[in-house]
Motif scaffolding. Sequence first.
Motif, PDB file in Angstrom:
ATOM      1  N   LEU A 289     -17.361  46.720 111.175  1.00 43.73           N
ATOM      2  CA  LEU A 289     -18.211  46.938 109.995  1.00 43.73           C
ATOM      3  C   LEU A 289     -17.551  47.893 108.999  1.00 43.73           C
ATOM      4  N   THR A 292     -12.777  47.932 105.461  1.00 45.16           N
ATOM      5  CA  THR A 292     -13.008  47.690 104.030  1.00 45.16           C
ATOM      6  C   THR A 292     -12.371  46.386 103.547  1.00 45.16           C
ATOM      7  N   ARG A 294     -12.522  43.475 105.355  1.00 43.26           N
ATOM      8  CA  ARG A 294     -13.130  42.303 105.982  1.00 43.26           C
ATOM      9  C   ARG A 294     -13.967  41.527 104.974  1.00 43.26           C
ATOM     10  N   GLY A 295     -14.017  40.227 105.159  1.00 44.68           N
ATOM     11  CA  GLY A 295     -14.816  39.384 104.286  1.00 44.68           C
ATOM     12  C   GLY A 295     -16.270  39.365 104.716  1.00 44.68           C
ATOM     13  N   PRO A 296     -17.154  38.807 103.875  1.00 43.84           N
ATOM     14  CA  PRO A 296     -18.591  38.806 104.190  1.00 43.84           C
ATOM     15  C   PRO A 296     -18.934  37.978 105.421  1.00 43.84           C
ATOM     16  N   LEU A 297     -18.068  37.039 105.801  1.00 45.27           N
ATOM     17  CA  LEU A 297     -18.338  36.174 106.955  1.00 45.27           C
ATOM     18  C   LEU A 297     -17.528  36.584 108.176  1.00 45.27           C
ATOM     19  N   GLY A 316     -24.972  47.989 110.310  1.00 45.11           N
ATOM     20  CA  GLY A 316     -24.623  46.979 109.323  1.00 45.11           C
ATOM     21  C   GLY A 316     -25.799  46.132 108.911  1.00 45.11           C
ATOM     22  N   ARG A 351     -21.695  50.491 105.161  1.00 45.98           N
ATOM     23  CA  ARG A 351     -22.732  50.563 104.132  1.00 45.98           C
ATOM     24  C   ARG A 351     -23.829  49.548 104.487  1.00 45.98           C
ATOM     25  N   ASN A 352     -24.960  50.054 104.972  1.00 42.35           N
ATOM     26  CA  ASN A 352     -26.083  49.175 105.326  1.00 42.35           C
ATOM     27  C   ASN A 352     -26.841  48.761 104.077  1.00 42.35           C
ATOM     28  N   ARG A 353     -27.551  47.658 104.189  1.00 39.77           N
ATOM     29  CA  ARG A 353     -28.320  47.144 103.045  1.00 39.77           C
ATOM     30  C   ARG A 353     -29.806  47.479 103.270  1.00 39.77           C
TER      31      ARG A 353
END
Length: 357
Positions: A289, A292, A294-297, A316, A351-353
């Motif tokens: 996680l 920096t 890594r892609g979104p998938l 995450g 960075r959590n959403r």
Amino acid sequence: MVGGEGTAENGGAGWTATRHARGQLTSCIEALSNSTIQVSAGVGGDEVAAGGRHSSTARTFNVDYAFGADATQHGVYETSVAPLLARFVEGYNVTVLAYGQTSSGKTHTMGTDGGEAGIVPRALQWLFAWAQAGGHGAGLRRGVDIRISFIEVYNEDLIDLVAQAQGHGVRPPIFVREDAKGNILWTGVQEVAVASAEAAMGILADGSRERQTWGTRMNATSSRSHAIYSVSLTQTRARESVRIVSKLHFVDLAGSERLKKTMAVGERQREGISINSGLLALGNVISALGDTHRGPLAHVPYRESKLTYMLRDSLGGSAQTLLIACVSAAEANAAESINTLKYAARARNIRNRGGVN
């Protein structure tokens, strides 16, 4: 203890200096500022030299908050945890994790050892002062419901400490599953409705007595499991036809162990291996996680352990997450302290959403 946080808000750090046999106070850790920690690299060999930024014979790490040996339980709570409780009652999920080597002060910091009031008792006192209608001893305000659960992960088994305390050792099965929206659900866990901090603390005390502990060479009352004490808050606003549900998790992770130091054998050795495996899985998730690039998938190995799968929403996901990293200032533990700080540094990149539920 030292710490970082998975959101951009706050984290915490502190430690306790130890004495050698001659009675000399010694420490390999120094706070250069309230957010920068330096660890002497004169001991620990190559393992120490592997982490942090090089600065002659020392390594430095940045955290959100650094608490030294003179830090108080009140100071740690007010600085790093109190702001998150305000978010919790607004409807955000919040998770507080204590991580570090065995005997570094995690359980003491969380306040689940029956000693000086730590994070959990202080948080419960604040929460019920907010929730009660007419001051101490009054019932909860209309539309407010608070429920408590307490479980441990022991050798990859999920144990309901509430049910075990009430059922004299009975262990109902617990399952972790994912719903259609990707939310992680714990089924089979007993949640107890409570209306006072005293009742909530009673559950904490009873469950803590049921938790797996045993003596090792490094800790006479070593926690042999990861424990998760959870508070579920439901707020029903009839006029707006809105129901807000938020969860507060306090996670007391078992301490990382080096078998050559704990001298554990037999069942204690197997427990230590299981503890380290769970912490390794957690470290792998944090590393994935915190990457920096890594892609979104990109794959995140949540399913490597039950601990990481249960905490998927906190790591995450949508939670406001605080990692309190506890370290020993003893020179003999410099390598473990470095590894703990590297762990916290990786966690700071997450960075959590966060959002209201």
